[in-house]
Write a protein that holds these residues in place. Structure first.
Motif, PDB file in Angstrom:
ATOM      1  N   ARG A   1       8.682  41.323  44.334  1.00 12.17           N
ATOM      2  CA  ARG A   1       9.115  41.558  43.106  1.00 12.17           C
ATOM      3  C   ARG A   1      10.684  40.919  43.004  1.00 12.17           C
ATOM      4  NH1 ARG A   1      12.679  44.887  39.813  1.00 12.17           N
ATOM      5  NH2 ARG A   1      13.274  46.264  41.873  1.00 12.17           N
TER       6      ARG A   1
ATOM      7  N   GLU B   1       7.882  43.012  31.066  1.00 11.39           N
ATOM      8  CA  GLU B   1       8.890  43.159  30.243  1.00 11.39           C
ATOM      9  C   GLU B   1      10.161  41.971  30.388  1.00 11.39           C
ATOM     10  OE1 GLU B   1       8.025  44.892  27.488  1.00 11.39           O
ATOM     11  OE2 GLU B   1       6.364  45.587  28.475  1.00 11.39           O
TER      12      GLU B   1
ATOM     13  N   ALA C   1      17.769  44.602  37.159  1.00 12.02           N
ATOM     14  CA  ALA C   1      16.644  45.416  37.523  1.00 12.02           C
ATOM     15  C   ALA C   1      16.622  45.374  39.121  1.00 12.02           C
ATOM     16  CB  ALA C   1      15.512  44.704  36.889  1.00 12.02           C
TER      17      ALA C   1
ATOM     18  N   GLU D   1      13.094  42.708  30.426  1.00 11.28           N
ATOM     19  CA  GLU D   1      14.321  43.225  31.104  1.00 11.28           C
ATOM     20  C   GLU D   1      13.997  43.538  32.624  1.00 11.28           C
ATOM     21  OE1 GLU D   1      12.734  45.357  28.832  1.00 11.28           O
ATOM     22  OE2 GLU D   1      12.270  47.373  29.427  1.00 11.28           O
ATOM     23  N   HIS D   2      12.865  43.098  32.990  1.00 10.56           N
ATOM     24  CA  HIS D   2      12.479  43.133  34.289  1.00 10.56           C
ATOM     25  C   HIS D   2      12.941  41.632  35.147  1.00 10.56           C
ATOM     26  CE1 HIS D   2       8.866  45.748  32.987  1.00 10.56           C
ATOM     27  NE2 HIS D   2       9.884  46.473  33.582  1.00 10.56           N
TER      28      HIS D   2
ATOM     29  N   VAL E   1      12.045  37.752  40.550  1.00 12.63           N
ATOM     30  CA  VAL E   1      13.131  37.696  39.635  1.00 12.63           C
ATOM     31  C   VAL E   1      14.149  36.735  40.257  1.00 12.63           C
ATOM     32  CG1 VAL E   1      15.060  39.142  39.038  1.00 12.63           C
ATOM     33  CG2 VAL E   1      12.914  40.349  39.346  1.00 12.63           C
TER      34      VAL E   1
ATOM     35  N   LEU F   1       5.372  38.775  38.396  1.00 17.73           N
ATOM     36  CA  LEU F   1       5.662  40.122  38.093  1.00 17.73           C
ATOM     37  C   LEU F   1       4.499  40.776  37.021  1.00 17.73           C
ATOM     38  CD1 LEU F   1       9.292  39.096  36.959  1.00 17.73           C
ATOM     39  CD2 LEU F   1       8.620  40.643  38.792  1.00 17.73           C
TER      40      LEU F   1
ATOM     41  N   THR G   1       2.299  52.379  40.503  1.00 18.82           N
ATOM     42  CA  THR G   1       2.130  51.030  40.047  1.00 18.82           C
ATOM     43  C   THR G   1       0.610  50.346  40.388  1.00 18.82           C
ATOM     44  OG1 THR G   1       4.348  50.510  40.149  1.00 18.82           O
ATOM     45  CG2 THR G   1       3.134  48.627  40.266  1.00 18.82           C
TER      46      THR G   1
ATOM     47  N   GLN H   1       5.033  44.526  36.006  1.00 13.96           N
ATOM     48  CA  GLN H   1       6.315  43.910  35.321  1.00 13.96           C
ATOM     49  C   GLN H   1       6.513  43.057  34.158  1.00 13.96           C
ATOM     50  OE1 GLN H   1       9.075  45.859  37.349  1.00 13.96           O
ATOM     51  NE2 GLN H   1       7.135  47.087  37.597  1.00 13.96           N
TER      52      GLN H   1
END
Ligand code: MSP
Length: 648
Positions: free
Chosen positions: A450, A475, A483, A477-478, A454, A468, A493, A473
């Protein structure tokens, strides 16, 4: 939260976009995405430069009106940028009405400052570069620097008092913010300005495709005054009180090295004259050659950007362009290199990591991950630190305008994750029925993945998105760096196996295929040998892969001096092929006078962790051998070798 305003040059629309246009805009996009991820309010501006003699002539050649030509070609750029899924906030055209207004205001201010006067221009002009050249910049009817044809011009013209700004410009170059970069380019431009500036002709009367000169309809404004002002009009121009909008001054004008003079001399001088704040940074990137040659239509190696976008997956194109060369350097666009990077770095490293980890999660855990446990296992602790370090490095390198290093930091984390999985052997724990440890290991691996996604999102947005999503994940904001708190993957998850992220690449040329195969073999061998060497370390021999972990390069000593209070040490500044020199503290003072080393090329290790000696950070290690009588000798290299060349 702060503002970040990044611009690309606006592109001439006399033809279709090519690889160079795609490059600058992709780099700017990576910066825009990166700073958005850090929570900044970002404005990313690109667009087209539509006026001037060059465009007027292209229209004539095509039997079109200039307006029809610019409408058609501007659209090609717009479509290309859509195809490349670039995230610009505005696509500006210099034929936009609000732009014309801002330009008129700029010229009015320059006039009001007493910096514009009427005279006659007699001299050389290149329509291709849209640039005036002095006599000593011309040879055989061509501009020496660009190779473009020039023509003699003699006509009434308004002039801008550029000469008045010579000292102020030099002061600006020397100011602490380093507004012109890379350093070598700044030095070049500083020397040019310090050598004296002529006033600049800023209007023409012999053609009319341009913005009318304020209060004199017989003149059209010089296209560069028009074009450069796009950077202000693109973010709101001047308001009723004459103020610029919240995004001005620009944080980063990304440009190619060929247009530095316009951006680092003319533009700041216009702004000073108009009483407008100067941009914070002008960064000149290098140029791409194609398979080793300058790209040109006559050579037949012209790369049309739209075709390029068809030929390669976007993320691969971005990865290659951003990873292959430091931002200020020239690069060579070679199919085999793209394939090599795709196969060994993207597919074998990142793709394989994601694939094997998500598959194990499906196989061992039915695809459902339990929550985070703060384990004390040494490998787990180390991995968490590595991830934190990567996050910090990516930001630091982007702030330093070194996206190739930032990407390397991301890929390093992916490599470490692969090694983590290799070392912790979740399949073994699974076999032994240790369900808790399987959960812990796969949690760490997936959480690390993850983080990779990002951190990689600014460079490889599609792959980051796919990863993601596979980790639940989806969204916006992720994607935020905020984050990135370890443990962000929630309990329960559901993990999917994403579609293959990077297909191994097929090649058109045999040579390319050979090369890529060789390199794939090499990296497999290196991985194997690394493993073997841990098994066989009693032999004392190392494998090639291990040797290659040590980076030995040729460094050019730019300066050397004694370190006060340390009779053995010399402090060197050395060029190792990077944007700025490295500082090295070396125990050479007893064997060499500082002058003996200046301008010499020597072997040095360049990937050691920096060490502090006498309060000075040493960023490389010079290799030396002791002679039989206890002196030292170094490995010297001739000037035939470029600083930074790797020794292997
Ligand atoms: N219209 C002007 C810029 C005005 S900005 C206020 C212009 N346009 S351009 O279309 O000719 O070039 C745009 C950019 O493309 C320049 O930054 C130039 O350096 C870049 N490149 C052109 N060929 C290139 C390569 N082969 N490689 C990398 N970039 C290159 O100049």
């Amino acid at each position: 939260m702060s503002n970040f305003y990044v611009t690309t040059p606006i592109y001439y629309v006399n033809g279709a976009p090519h690889i160079g246009h795609a490059y600058t805009t992709i780099v700017a996009d990576a910066f825009a995405r990166h700073y958005r991820q850090r929570g900044d309010e970002v404005f990313f501006l690109t667009g087209t430069d539509e006026h001037g003699l060059k465009v007027q002539r292209a229209a004539e050649e095509n039997g079109m009106t200039p307006q029809a030509l610019v409408d058609q070609n501007s659209q090609k750029f717009r479509e290309l940028f859509e195809k490349l899924t670039l995230t610009h906030d505005r696509f500006i055209r210099t034929t936009d009405p609000d732009h014309k207004e801002a330009v008129a205001e700029m010229v009015r201010r320059m006039k009001a400052a007493g910096d514009v006067y009427l005279d006659t221009y007699k001299g050389w002009y290149s329509a291709s570069d849209e640039a005036y050249y002095a006599e000593d910049e011309i040879e055989d009817g061509r501009a020496i620097e660009s190779g473009s044809a020039v023509e003699w011009v003699e006509e009434e013209s308004y002039f801008f008092r550029l000469s008045k700004y010579q000292d102020a410009l030099v002061e600006w170059y020397d100011s602490p913010g380093n507004p012109v970069r890379p350093k070598a380019r700044r030095n070049e431009i500083r020397a040019f300005v310090a050598g004296g500036l002529n006033d600049l002709s800023i209007s023409r009367t012999t053609f009319d495709w341009g913005i009318e000169f304020p209060d004199d309809p017989d003149h059209v404004l010089y296209v560069w005054v028009d074009a450069l002002t796009n950077y202000i009009s693109g973010v709101g121009g001047f308001d009723d009180d004459g103020k610029t909008g919240p995004f001005w001054p620009a944080d980063l004008h990304l440009i190619g090295k060929d247009i530095l003079r316009f951006h680092a001399v003319y533009w700041p001088a216009f702004l000073m004259s108009a009483g407008v704040e100067l941009p914070r940074e002008v960064f000149a990137h290098g140029w791409w050659t194609v398979e080793g040659e300058k790209m040109s239509k006559s050579r037949g190696n012209w790369i049309d950007a739209a075709e390029l976008a068809e030929q390669y997956p976007l993320d691969l194109l971005r990865y290659f362009m951003l990873r292959e060369i430091p931002l200020g350097s020239d690069g060579n666009f070679v199919q085999a290199r793209i394939a090599e990077r795709n196969n060994s770095e993207l597919a074998d490293n990142l793709g394989n990591l994601v694939n094997r980890t998500t598959k194990m999660t499906q196989g061992f855990l039915g695809g459902v991950l339990a929550g985070y446990q703060e384990t004390r296992d040494e490998q787990d602790v180390e991995l968490r630190q590595t991830a934190l370090h990567a996050r910090q490095k990516v930001s630091e390198f982007m702030d330093a305008r070194e996206p190739h290093h930032a990407l390397d930091a991301v890929m390093h984390l992916a490599r470490e994750l692969n090694q983590y999985v290799q070392a912790t052997q979740p399949w073994k724990a699974n076999k032994e029925g240790d369900a808790e440890r399987v959960q812990q290991i796969l949690y760490h691996a997936l959480e690390g993945i993850r983080w990779v996604a990002v951190l990689a999102a600014a460079f490889m947005p599609d792959s980051a998105d796919a990863i993601l999503k596979a980790l639940g994940q989806g969204e916006a904001e992720h994607l935020q760096f905020s984050a990135l708190e370890w443990g962000g993957l929630a309990g329960d998850t559901r993990v999917e196996i994403p579609a293959v992220l990077f297909e191994k690449m097929e090649f058109e040329s045999d040579e390319a295929e050979d090369k890529a195969k060789k390199s794939a073999k090499k990296s497999k061998k290196a991985a194997k040998s690394a493993k073997k060497s841990t098994d066989n370390d009693k032999t004392g021999l190392i494998e090639f892969g291990e040797f290659m972990n040590v980076e030995i390069r040729v460094g050019r000593v730019l300066s050397a001096e004694r370190v006060e209070g340390a009779d053995k040490l010399l402090k060197l500044e050395a060029d190792v092929g990077e944007e700025s020199p490295r500082t090295i503290v070396a125990g050479l003072a007893k064997a060499f006078e500082p002058e003996e080393l200046t301008d010499k090329q020597v072997a040095m290790v360049t990937n050691l962790k920096p060490a502090k000696l006498f309060g000075i950070k040493s960023e490389a290690m010079v290799l030396a051998a002791k002679t039989i009588d206890d002196k030292l000798e170094l490995a010297f290299f001739s000037d035939n070798i470029k600083p930074g060349t790797r020794i292997s």
